[in-house]
Design an enzyme around this catalytic site. Structure first.
Site, PDB file in Angstrom:
ATOM      1  N   GLU A 167     -33.583   2.099 -57.342  1.00  0.00           N
ATOM      2  CA  GLU A 167     -33.403   1.915 -55.903  1.00  0.00           C
ATOM      3  C   GLU A 167     -32.873   0.532 -55.533  1.00  0.00           C
ATOM      4  O   GLU A 167     -33.606  -0.309 -54.975  1.00  0.00           O
ATOM      5  CB  GLU A 167     -34.716   2.213 -55.156  1.00  0.00           C
ATOM      6  CG  GLU A 167     -35.198   3.637 -55.368  1.00  0.00           C
ATOM      7  CD  GLU A 167     -36.457   3.992 -54.569  1.00  0.00           C
ATOM      8  OE1 GLU A 167     -37.097   3.083 -54.019  1.00  0.00           O
ATOM      9  OE2 GLU A 167     -36.792   5.181 -54.514  1.00  0.00           O
ATOM     10  N   GLU A 351     -36.574  11.234 -57.824  1.00  0.00           N
ATOM     11  CA  GLU A 351     -37.851  11.107 -57.113  1.00  0.00           C
ATOM     12  C   GLU A 351     -37.823  12.006 -55.887  1.00  0.00           C
ATOM     13  O   GLU A 351     -36.841  12.009 -55.132  1.00  0.00           O
ATOM     14  CB  GLU A 351     -38.106   9.666 -56.617  1.00  0.00           C
ATOM     15  CG  GLU A 351     -38.539   8.705 -57.670  1.00  0.00           C
ATOM     16  CD  GLU A 351     -38.851   7.314 -57.106  1.00  0.00           C
ATOM     17  OE1 GLU A 351     -39.204   7.195 -55.915  1.00  0.00           O
ATOM     18  OE2 GLU A 351     -38.714   6.354 -57.879  1.00  0.00           O
TER      19      GLU A 351
HETATM   20  O1  IFM Z   1     -43.632   4.476 -54.571  1.00  0.00           O
HETATM   21  C1  IFM Z   1     -42.281   4.407 -54.308  1.00  0.00           C
HETATM   22  C2  IFM Z   1     -41.506   4.144 -55.578  1.00  0.00           C
HETATM   23  O2  IFM Z   1     -41.900   2.964 -56.179  1.00  0.00           O
HETATM   24  C3  IFM Z   1     -40.028   4.068 -55.276  1.00  0.00           C
HETATM   25  N1  IFM Z   1     -39.569   5.167 -54.497  1.00  0.00           N
HETATM   26  C4  IFM Z   1     -40.320   5.546 -53.341  1.00  0.00           C
HETATM   27  C5  IFM Z   1     -41.783   5.698 -53.697  1.00  0.00           C
HETATM   28  C6  IFM Z   1     -42.594   6.105 -52.442  1.00  0.00           C
HETATM   29  O3  IFM Z   1     -42.500   5.125 -51.455  1.00  0.00           O
END
Ligand code: IFM
Length: 437
Positions: A167, A351
């Protein structure tokens, strides 16, 4: 769950994700101090000033966690390596215990038939590098490439896939413009530098991995759908700009050799010297792209300085994070990334999931419904021609949700943070049943 394995292509990878600082316990095993430790120790930054010192104690309980993944019927596990665990000073002498830990983890995954998907950096910068300016310092690309080499010399021969940075938007914008994450800056020049350096670091890390012969290298970006708050042209422009620095900036750098013009109207004057010459480095060929997706935002124009907009609450049902539930956004980004940028590269949902105030006596039906709806959006994208190769649930277990501490529960597995006992939730069982079908 309204899906079966056979609804997805052969070889499709169902995975769960975590990250090092969020689960391992950074006080164990000789890990160095990270900028998250100092950010959390600063009053007002993190709920109850909680940090990752113990987290889920995955450092000691990793075998139990891998067993739970195997019992669930997953194909793969997406985890990250902590820079500060491997190189406590950020550079120089590796911590043997840290490398041994990731070595054991990879072997443990393979022994259980789980494919290791590694992300090198998920936000825990060693403090000696933060002291040198962290992501604002152009040298971070070289430091990161060296860290990449140290890790991949050890585990790169056995991983299923590898990505440099989780990210980039969070590393650049959320942490240097909004100040919500470490290092907690609110400075446009720092932002412009970090947004660019996270991509040069990505490029050098990919080069380092290619030099070692590591296979299946990708990039993992997060995406949010931006709705204009109303029908005015001003609101449309505001939402477009949000989409620009959130979604188009990193894809543009990685695949188009350019940053979006609307974003450069604001960041341009603050960019590091010579940034225009870095796109050959940034645009290293990739084998796949991962999309992290959770929600949409409503964007309204303001009279303030650039970017002159703000987020306002929307009407859809929300998760514990206050995030609207909008599965159409996942379908949008899968098709848009495929058609606009990656054009045939395998895509992964790296994710997706939701936070819920889970207790052990109430089934997490809301999470089951959330995942079901997003998996349906992914199936629709596949039917529309997107080469989606895998889907990763965030998260394997409840963990440290950064500035929000331990109370936002994203896990398929409940963690009691007093006893550290793991208990699979109803969503874990529902997914296990669907994956066995
Ligand atoms: O927990 C985070 C993760 O570290 C990165 N992506 C989003 C998740 C939820 O906020």
């Amino acid at each position: 769950m309204h899906f079966k394995r056979s609804d997805f292509p052969n070889g499709f990878q169902f995975a769960a994700a975590t990250s090092s600082y969020q689960i391992e316990g950074h006080s164990f095993g000789g890990a160095g101090t990270t900028h998250w430790d100092t950010f959390a120790a600063t009053p007002g930054n993190v709920v109850r000033a909680e940090d990752g010192a113990v987290a889920c104690d995955h450092y000691h309980r990793w075998e139990e966690d891998l067993d739970l993944m195997q019992a669930m019927g997953l194909d793969a596990y997406r985890f990250s390596t902590s820079w500060a665990r491997v190189l406590p000073e950020g550079r120089g002498t590796p911590n043997a215990d840290g490398l041994d830990f990731y070595d054991r983890l990879v072997d443990g995954l393979l022994a259980r038939g789980l494919n290791p998907m590694v992300t090198l950096y998920h936000w825990e910068l060693p403090v000696p590098l933060a002291d040198l300016g962290g992501w604002r310092n152009p040298d971070i690309a070289h430091w990161f490439a060296d860290f990449t080499t140290v890790v991949m010399e050890r585990i790169g021969d056995r991983v299923f896939s590898a990505a440099p940075v989780n990210e980039p938007w969070c590393v650049g914008w959320l942490s240097h413009f909004m100040g919500h994450q470490a290092p907690g800056l609110r400075d446009i020049r720092a932002t412009a530098h970090a947004m660019h350096h996270v991509l040069t670091a990505h490029g050098r890390s990919v080069q380092a991995m290619r030099a070692l012969g590591v296979k299946n290298i990708g990039a993992v970006c997060n995406f949010e759908y931006a709705h204009p708050v109303d029908d005015t042209p001003e609101a449309a422009a505001a939402a477009r700009l949000y989409d620009g620095y959130y979604n188009r900036f990193f894809m543009g750098g990685l695949f188009k050799g350019a940053y979006p013009e609307d974003v450069m109207e604001g960041l341009g004057p603050h960019m590091p010297k010579g940034w225009e010459d870095d796109f050959a480095l940034i645009g290293q060929p990739l084998d796949w792209v991962g999309l992290n997706y959770y929600t949409c935002k409503r964007i309204a124009p303001t009279d303030g300085p650039w970017p002159a907009h703000e987020e306002v609450p929307g009407p859809l049902p929300k998760t514990q994070m206050g995030w609207e539930i909008y599965p159409d956004g996942l379908h949008h980004f899968l098709t848009w990334v495929h058609e606009t940028y990656t054009r045939g590269l395998p895509l992964y949902v790296t994710e997706n999931g939701m936070a819920n105030p889970d207790t052990l006596d109430v089934p997490d039906q809301a999470r089951i419904d959330y995942l079901d709806a997003h998996l349906a959006a992914a199936r629709q994208a596949i039917a529309d021609g997107v080469p989606l190769a895998g889907y990763t649930f965030w998260s394997l277990m409840d963990n440290y949700e950064w500035a929000l501490g331990y109370e936002k529960r994203f896990g398929l597995i409940h963690v009691d943070f007093e006893t550290l006992k793991r208990t699979p939730k109803a969503s874990y069982h529902a997914l296990a049943k669907a994956l066995a079908s």
